[in-house]
Design a protein around this motif. Structure first.
Motif, mmCIF file in Angstrom:
data_model
loop_
_atom_site.group_PDB
_atom_site.id
_atom_site.type_symbol
_atom_site.label_atom_id
_atom_site.label_comp_id
_atom_site.label_asym_id
_atom_site.label_seq_id
_atom_site.Cartn_x
_atom_site.Cartn_y
_atom_site.Cartn_z
ATOM 1 N N THR A 142 0.855 -1.183 0.014
ATOM 2 C CA THR A 142 -0.029 -0.072 -0.013
ATOM 3 C C THR A 142 0.863 1.414 -0.057
ATOM 4 O O THR A 142 1.960 1.171 0.633
ATOM 5 N N ALA B 53 -2.967 4.018 -3.204
ATOM 6 C CA ALA B 53 -2.934 2.495 -3.858
ATOM 7 C C ALA B 53 -2.564 1.366 -3.198
ATOM 8 O O ALA B 53 -2.254 1.547 -2.145
ATOM 9 N N HIS C 212 -15.776 -6.438 -10.202
ATOM 10 C CA HIS C 212 -14.792 -5.508 -9.560
ATOM 11 C C HIS C 212 -14.329 -4.318 -10.622
ATOM 12 O O HIS C 212 -13.234 -4.464 -11.189
ATOM 13 N N GLU D 211 -13.244 -1.561 -10.124
ATOM 14 C CA GLU D 211 -12.064 -0.885 -9.272
ATOM 15 C C GLU D 211 -10.813 -1.680 -9.629
ATOM 16 O O GLU D 211 -9.601 -1.166 -9.255
ATOM 17 N N TRP D 212 -10.814 -2.976 -9.886
ATOM 18 C CA TRP D 212 -9.571 -3.774 -10.110
ATOM 19 C C TRP D 212 -8.791 -3.330 -11.423
ATOM 20 O O TRP D 212 -9.277 -3.551 -12.546
ATOM 21 N N HIS D 213 -7.592 -3.196 -11.363
ATOM 22 C CA HIS D 213 -6.557 -3.091 -12.493
ATOM 23 C C HIS D 213 -5.758 -4.432 -12.288
ATOM 24 O O HIS D 213 -4.980 -4.648 -11.739
ATOM 25 N N ILE E 185 -3.237 -7.258 -8.704
ATOM 26 C CA ILE E 185 -4.463 -6.523 -8.994
ATOM 27 C C ILE E 185 -3.823 -5.185 -8.215
ATOM 28 O O ILE E 185 -3.563 -5.297 -6.742
ATOM 29 N N THR E 186 -4.169 -4.160 -8.816
ATOM 30 C CA THR E 186 -3.810 -2.927 -8.018
ATOM 31 C C THR E 186 -5.304 -1.859 -7.865
ATOM 32 O O THR E 186 -6.130 -1.933 -9.026
ATOM 33 N N ILE E 187 -5.647 -1.425 -7.094
ATOM 34 C CA ILE E 187 -6.628 -0.761 -6.479
ATOM 35 C C ILE E 187 -6.466 0.754 -6.114
ATOM 36 O O ILE E 187 -5.706 0.823 -5.222
ATOM 37 N N SER F 138 -7.549 4.227 -4.559
ATOM 38 C CA SER F 138 -8.428 4.261 -3.158
ATOM 39 C C SER F 138 -8.350 5.502 -2.386
ATOM 40 O O SER F 138 -7.154 6.223 -2.247
ATOM 41 N N THR G 209 -9.981 -0.327 1.611
ATOM 42 C CA THR G 209 -9.776 -1.383 0.681
ATOM 43 C C THR G 209 -8.960 -2.557 0.999
ATOM 44 O O THR G 209 -9.284 -3.469 0.733
ATOM 45 N N ILE H 1 -9.837 -6.557 0.606
ATOM 46 C CA ILE H 1 -8.961 -7.646 0.380
ATOM 47 C C ILE H 1 -8.905 -8.861 1.014
ATOM 48 O O ILE H 1 -9.032 -9.712 0.891
#
Length: 376
Positions: free
Chosen positions: A224, A312, A332, A334-336, A354-356, A358, A364, A368
């Motif tokens: 994070t 993130a 999702h 929001e998921w990259h 996966i990157t989010i 936020s 967040t 997860i």
């Protein structure tokens, strides 16, 4: 290297895993051609590159062939033979050189280098036999971690000893048979963090925001950014990054990992002279990714000041997580989602991430942790 390598030129990358793949993505986006050298045919990086030389990393003849076909050469992992790199320097630009490789390939030289520059590492001793092991445990006090001097990642090549009276000596002897080992004191750990820094041949640097990391079974699970640490610790970490980058004559991207104790003491843990798993979130979270910065650095382009565009979280997808995550992807937005395209799906093997982005990192992170995908 005074020369600037402009788009249209060819970049050679030794190593074809996900780091090479993401380097290649960035290079191709900027207009470079990319050739990969890796023993695995159709490896992750080759899938997004112009060509691949299928060869072992130790095959000097094929490394020379790669060098002759490219304008600049880089690598995606630190266990490249320094002597081989010196040989291929006769045929192409290798701006990263071998200093960082030589320092970081051996835990003893790495610790000595860090301490010689005035920074703290966790208490440790070097041991070569079982008798020195016992003396080391007595000196440091349990718990301790026994590590091989060379190699080892994601917990490989190390043993945690919490109770010296109840340990499998066969495991200890097995590591010692591989050569000298390092015995490290396990500190009262509050946080693990990392910082990514990139530089070009002129010494211009791009330093990324500090990243906070959580491991499971010695494999990175969650990163994070920004890290929730004290301003004092943050300033010290940036100072370490700036200093070690200069002392290692950094070109390209490297990552430095740190331990922060429950008393807010900062210890330098390891140096990785290449992009790092924890830095993957920079792809979406920053104005420039660690891979963009690496390509810019080795090509001697201008290095921009890094901006964190949004907080993130990045969570790894290991072999057991990949298919369940794919099934949930449609739920999702929001998921990259990143799939590295590896042929063999194995338990605990890094297959993607996966990157989010936020506005509420705690929420967040909780989402997860509440998702059963990562319970496996």
């Amino acid at each position: 290297m005074d020369k600037t390598i402009l788009p249209g030129s060819t970049i050679g990358i030794i190593g074809g895993g996900q780091l090479g793949q993401m380097m290649s993505f960035c290079a191709k986006e900027m207009g470079y051609k990319v050739i990969i050298l890796d023993p695995q045919e159709n490896c992750s990086a080759a899938q997004v590159s112009d060509d691949q030389i299928v060869a072992q990393y130790s095959d000097v003849d094929q490394l020379v062939e790669l060098a002759k076909r490219c304008d600049v050469l880089t690598y995606e992992f630190e266990n490249v033979d320094a002597a081989a790199i010196n040989e291929v320097k006769k045929y192409t630009q290798v701006p990263q050189g071998t200093k960082a490789l030589k320092v970081t390939q051996n835990r003893i030289s790495e610790k000595d280098f860090i301490e010689a520059n005035g920074f703290s590492t966790v208490p440790h001793v070097v041991i070569e036999n079982i008798f020195e092991y016992h003396r080391g445990v007595e000196k440091l006090g349990a718990p301790v971690i026994l590590k091989t001097i060379r190699g080892g990642y994601d917990g490989k090549g190390q043993i945690l000893v919490t109770d010296p009276e109840n340990v499998c000596y066969a495991d200890i002897e097995h590591l010692l048979m591989q050569g000298p080992c390092m015995l490290e004191k396990k500190i009262n750990l509050e946080k693990e963090v990392s910082v990514v820094v990139s530089a070009n041949s002129k010494g211009d640097k791009s330093i990324f925001p500090i990243i906070e990391n959580v491991h499971r079974h010695n494999i990175l699970h969650l990163s994070t950014c920004p890290a929730q640490i004290s301003e004092k610790s943050a300033q010290h970490i940036y100072n370490v990054a700036e200093t070690l980058a200069e002392k290692l004559e950094l070109v390209g991207t490297m990552c430095i990992e740190f331990f922060i104790s429950d008393e807010d003491e900062v210890f330098v843990n390891e140096i990785a002279p290449r992009p790092h798993n924890s830095g993957h979130l920079t792809i979406e979270a920053c104005n420039i990714s660690q891979f963009d910065a690496h390509i810019r650095g080795v090509c001697n382009l201008a290095m921009p000041q890094v901006e964190l565009l949004k907080p993130a979280a990045m969570v790894n997808l290991l072999g057991q997580h990949l298919e369940p995550a794919k099934k949930e992807l449609s739920q999702h937005p929001e998921w990259h989602f990143h799939d590295y395209g590896k042929d063999a799906v194995k338990e605990n093997r890094k297959m993607g991430h996966i990157t989010i982005l936020s506005d509420d990192l705690e929420k967040t992170k909780q989402a997860i942790e509440n998702n059963s995908i990562w319970d496996v």
